[in-house]
Enzyme design. Structure first.
Site: not given
Ligand code: UD1
Length: 334
Positions: A124, A149, A153
């Site tokens: 990842s 998590y 990796k």
């Molecule tokens: C997250 C994990 C990463 C993992 C990946 C798997 C963290 C710090 N990182 O990545 O280790 O490999 O998931 O797919 O958690 N967001 C919102 N509202 C929501 C959900 C998410 O605004 O309800 C935003 C988050 O703040 C982020 C973006 O969407 O900026 C992507 O979030 P997410 O899908 O959880 O992925 P990552 O954080 O990039």
């Protein structure tokens, strides 16, 4: 080739199984169904016309795993099986370390005992932690995950490097995924987490389905064009094709690491706006506090996978939004 796919009924695993079958490979799936459903096996058959051999089992069960290796003539392994919920990993780190790391060690031991050389590992972009530059290339510091998590990796990548040092006849391809979303165009398979979703697209879908009122966007005060975080969203079907490319290039390849992303950053707000414009205005949102641990900007440098594997993504953000929603609607009708 005869390919063992662990976690083959999960989100990325199931799409990869479809691509493998469509490219003429024989697939054997191991899955413990902890975050997937047995129905996916039938969906894979509907899409491809082939039902892969399936073992419902846990990689922690070493004796049963040894039997799988004895019963089949395996040419290569693609390893997806693992726990992946960031928040849960902070609460129960030992379960994550045990499951992800011991599971991988068991697999590697079976490969060693049966003289199987080819291994593709599902890593990842979280191994890069807070990157000091974007786009991120594969040589960026990579032992930097911010949660247990992610650290599983990192540790597994280190284990693979050590095993390769000890035995350079292994072929280990480590694929670092950016943010996979989307679903198969049939609408039959997609991301269907058991329990409360963890990632952005499953939350968007919950709101679109009417199961939640509003999407909370975590932070609109980042130093980006619209203040929301930037990610490299990649269509899961493109990502799955990346695994087929990796296998095609694995013979005598040694240890290699590739980013799998599009190379293009898209903000959270842009993704939500695209979803609304492609599918009708289904998702209301509001801005809330930043989520602790979120990386502000994260997108891939993709040249290495392009030059060495011939891998390029074809599907865009609109395709990802359309296909995710199509899956969600189909799932709720079945
Ligand atoms: C997250 C994990 C990463 C993992 C990946 C798997 C963290 C710090 N990182 O990545 O280790 O490999 O998931 O797919 O958690 N967001 C919102 N509202 C929501 C959900 C998410 O605004 O309800 C935003 C988050 O703040 C982020 C973006 O969407 O900026 C992507 O979030 P997410 O899908 O959880 O992925 P990552 O954080 O990039």
């Amino acid at each position: 080739m005869e390919i063992l796919v662990t976690g083959g009924l999960g989100f990325i695993g199931s799409h990869t199984v479809v691509e493998l079958i469509e490219n003429g490979h024989n697939v054997i799936i191991i899955d413990n169904l902890s975050n997937s459903k047995i129905e996916v096996l039938g969906k894979i058959e509907l899409i491809t016309g082939t039902k892969p051999k399936f073992y419902q089992m846990d990689l922690l069960n070493f004796e049963t795993l040894q039997k799988v290796f004895k019963e089949n003539k395996i040419d290569g392994v693609i390893h997806f099986a693992g726990l992946k919920a960031v928040a849960e990993s902070i609460q129960i780190p030992l379960k994550y370390y045990e499951n992800n790391i011991i599971g991988t060690i068991n697999l590697l031991k079976c490969m060693q005992d049966n003289d199987i050389k080819n291994f593709v590992f599902s890593s990842s972009a979280c191994v890069y932690g807070f990157p000091n530059k974007n786009p991120i290339d594969e040589d960026s510091p990579s032992n930097c995950a911010t949660n247990p998590y992610g650290r599983t990796k990192c540790f597994i990548e280190e284990i693979l490097k050590d095993c390769y040092m000890a035995n350079p006849t292994f072929n280990f391809t480590i694929l670092r995924y950016f943010n996979p979303i989307g679903a198969h165009k049939s609408g039959l398979i997609g991301e269907d987490p058991n329990g409360i979703p963890n990632n952005l697209m499953p939350y968007i879908l919950r709101v679109a389905e009417g199961k939640s009122d509003k999407l909370h966007i975590f932070g609109n005060d980042y130093d980006t064009q619209d203040g929301t975080c930037i990610r490299d969203f990649i269509h899961v079907v493109d990502l799955a094709k990346g695994h087929v490319k990796a296998l095609e290039h694995i013979n005598n390849s040694g240890l290699n690491i590739y980013n799998l992303g599009t190379g293009k950053g898209t903000s959270v707000l842009e993704l939500v706006n695209s979803f609304n414009s492609v599918n009708g205005n289904l998702v209301n949102y509001d801005f809330v506090e930043r989520r602790p641990g979120d990386v502000p900007v994260n997108f891939a440098k993709t040249d290495k996978a392009k030059n060495e594997l011939g891998f390029e993504t074809k599907l865009n953000i609109e395709d990802m939004c359309k296909d995710s929603w199509h899956f969600s609607q189909t799932k709720n009708k079945l």
